[in-house]
Design a protein around this motif. Structure first.
Motif, short mmCIF file in Angstrom:
data_model
loop_
_atom_site.label_atom_id
_atom_site.label_comp_id
_atom_site.label_asym_id
_atom_site.label_seq_id
_atom_site.Cartn_x
_atom_site.Cartn_y
_atom_site.Cartn_z
N SER A 65 -23.35 -80.78 41.39
CA SER A 65 -21.95 -80.88 40.97
C SER A 65 -21.70 -80.07 39.71
CB SER A 65 -21.58 -82.35 40.73
OG SER A 65 -21.60 -83.08 41.93
N LEU A 66 -22.58 -80.19 38.73
CA LEU A 66 -22.45 -79.46 37.48
C LEU A 66 -22.43 -77.95 37.72
CD1 LEU A 66 -22.63 -79.21 34.32
CD2 LEU A 66 -25.11 -79.28 34.62
N TRP A 67 -23.30 -77.48 38.59
CA TRP A 67 -23.47 -76.04 38.80
C TRP A 67 -22.56 -75.48 39.89
CZ3 TRP A 67 -25.82 -73.22 35.28
CH2 TRP A 67 -26.78 -73.81 34.45
N GLY A 68 -21.58 -76.23 40.32
CA GLY A 68 -20.68 -75.65 41.30
C GLY A 68 -19.77 -76.64 42.00
N GLY A 69 -20.29 -77.81 42.33
CA GLY A 69 -19.53 -78.76 43.13
C GLY A 69 -18.24 -79.21 42.46
N THR A 70 -18.28 -79.47 41.17
CA THR A 70 -17.08 -79.91 40.46
C THR A 70 -16.04 -78.79 40.42
OG1 THR A 70 -18.39 -81.43 39.11
CG2 THR A 70 -16.19 -80.87 38.31
N ALA A 71 -16.48 -77.57 40.20
CA ALA A 71 -15.55 -76.44 40.17
C ALA A 71 -14.89 -76.24 41.54
CB ALA A 71 -16.28 -75.16 39.75
N VAL A 72 -15.67 -76.37 42.59
CA VAL A 72 -15.12 -76.25 43.95
C VAL A 72 -14.05 -77.32 44.18
CG1 VAL A 72 -15.66 -76.59 46.40
CG2 VAL A 72 -17.12 -75.13 44.99
N ARG A 73 -14.35 -78.54 43.77
CA ARG A 73 -13.45 -79.66 44.00
C ARG A 73 -12.17 -79.55 43.15
NH1 ARG A 73 -16.61 -83.13 42.44
NH2 ARG A 73 -15.67 -84.18 40.65
N CYS A 74 -12.33 -79.21 41.88
CA CYS A 74 -11.17 -79.18 40.99
C CYS A 74 -10.26 -77.98 41.25
CB CYS A 74 -11.63 -79.15 39.53
SG CYS A 74 -12.35 -80.69 38.95
N TYR A 75 -10.86 -76.83 41.43
CA TYR A 75 -10.07 -75.61 41.56
C TYR A 75 -9.75 -75.22 43.00
CZ TYR A 75 -10.79 -74.72 36.58
OH TYR A 75 -10.79 -74.80 35.19
N GLY A 76 -10.29 -76.01 43.96
CA GLY A 76 -9.99 -75.72 45.35
C GLY A 76 -10.61 -74.44 45.84
N ILE A 77 -11.77 -74.10 45.32
CA ILE A 77 -12.47 -72.88 45.72
C ILE A 77 -13.22 -73.13 47.03
CG2 ILE A 77 -14.35 -71.32 45.08
CD1 ILE A 77 -13.55 -71.87 42.16
N ALA A 78 -13.17 -72.18 47.91
CA ALA A 78 -13.89 -72.31 49.19
C ALA A 78 -15.38 -72.25 48.92
CB ALA A 78 -13.48 -71.20 50.14
N ALA A 79 -16.11 -73.26 49.38
CA ALA A 79 -17.56 -73.32 49.15
C ALA A 79 -18.29 -72.35 50.07
CB ALA A 79 -18.05 -74.74 49.39
#
Length: 290
Positions: A276-290
């Motif tokens: 989550s720290l290294w990507g998951g939270t950013a994906v979730r908050c900013y709506g970035i396609a994983a």
């Protein structure tokens, strides 16, 4: 698998008049900083994507970053700038083309002469509410002494994510003198963390220490205290890594910044929490396609 994301970095084509905050003793920043400069560093750290964040006010900054993002696949998102207080904000937002990587906006509230008045402004708050209605994130950039007013502002806007940059800029230079600055910042950060729609970037700490004289071991110990406090305040699912490159270069290399976060995370977080720290939270908050 969620990609590793640097959720906070900057680009610019340097002109002194555009970046007045880059002053004496900041020669490392007084030059172009573009994707070609960052890409090999990201490769070394297995960072697959970044979020490019505005470093100056003006719509031209948003256009500049979106132009870079269009030509750079690994720029996954842009946090741009817009005058959120204008009456025609809706029309301005609609000017950005569908498919752009624009994920949010930011303003340097830290530099406002009266941050409280700015955060309480009717026009500004109307603009932030519209951003949230359109699923844009608002990045909050303030100093620690502005956190109390920031908490009131954040409580008012709970329809979408707000993201606190740089842990609210704790006054690390004062930590070595006495514990008053630490206690003051910790109290406000813990209060802000109670708002479930606020996330926090683990970024920008090295330049809040006394970087002009070179970071010492006690500076890194204070940074770990800040990271521990952020975990206590926001929990492991609302934290995200941000290098603050190239600003971090004033105090430490990208390698050092990433290593400090990685060492702390390995000691304090489980594998899923680290993801989550290294990507998951950013994906979730900013709506970035994983």
């Amino acid at each position: 698998m969620t990609p590793r994301i640097d959720a906070h970095q900057h680009f610019w084509r340097y002109r002194a008049e555009d970046y007045p905050w880059i002053g004496a003793g900041m020669d490392v920043l007084g030059q172009d900083k573009l994707p070609a400069d960052l890409q090999p560093i990201l490769h070394d750290h297995r960072i697959a994507a970044t979020i490019a964040v505005q470093a100056r006010s003006g719509r031209e900054e948003t256009r500049f970053l979106l132009g870079l993002a269009k030509d750079t696949p690994w720029i996954a998102g842009v946090v741009g700038w817009e005058n959120l207080a204008v009456a025609d904000l809706g029309e301005r937002l609609s000017e950005w083309h569908a498919g752009d990587k624009l994920v949010g906006f930011r303003h340097q509230v830290q530099d406002e002469a009266d941050a409280r008045a700015f955060l309480e402004s009717t026009d500004f708050n109307r603009g932030v509410a519209l951003l949230q209605a359109k699923n844009y994130v608002y990045d909050v950039l303030v100093f620690e002494h502005q956190l109390a007013d920031t908490q009131v502002f954040c409580a008012r806007h709970d329809k979408h994510w707000l993201v606190l940059d740089h842990l609210g800029k704790p006054a690390l230079r004062e930590f070595a003198k006495d514990d008053a600055a630490l206690k003051r910042w910790k109290k406000e950060l813990l209060a802000l963390g109670k708002l479930p729609h606020v996330a926090c970037k683990l970024s920008g700490l090295v330049t809040e220490a006394d970087w002009q004289t070179g970071l010492q071991q006690n500076d890194y110990e204070h940074i770990r205290i800040c990271l521990d406090t952020a975990l206590e305040a926001f929990g492991p699912q609302r934290l995200m890594f941000g290098s603050d490159w190239p600003v971090c270069l004033l105090a430490a290399s990208y390698d050092k910044v990433a290593a400090v976060i990685a060492d702390w995370a390995e000691s304090n977080l489980g594998q899923d929490e680290q993801a989550s720290l290294w990507g998951g939270t950013a994906v979730r908050c900013y709506g970035i396609a994983a």
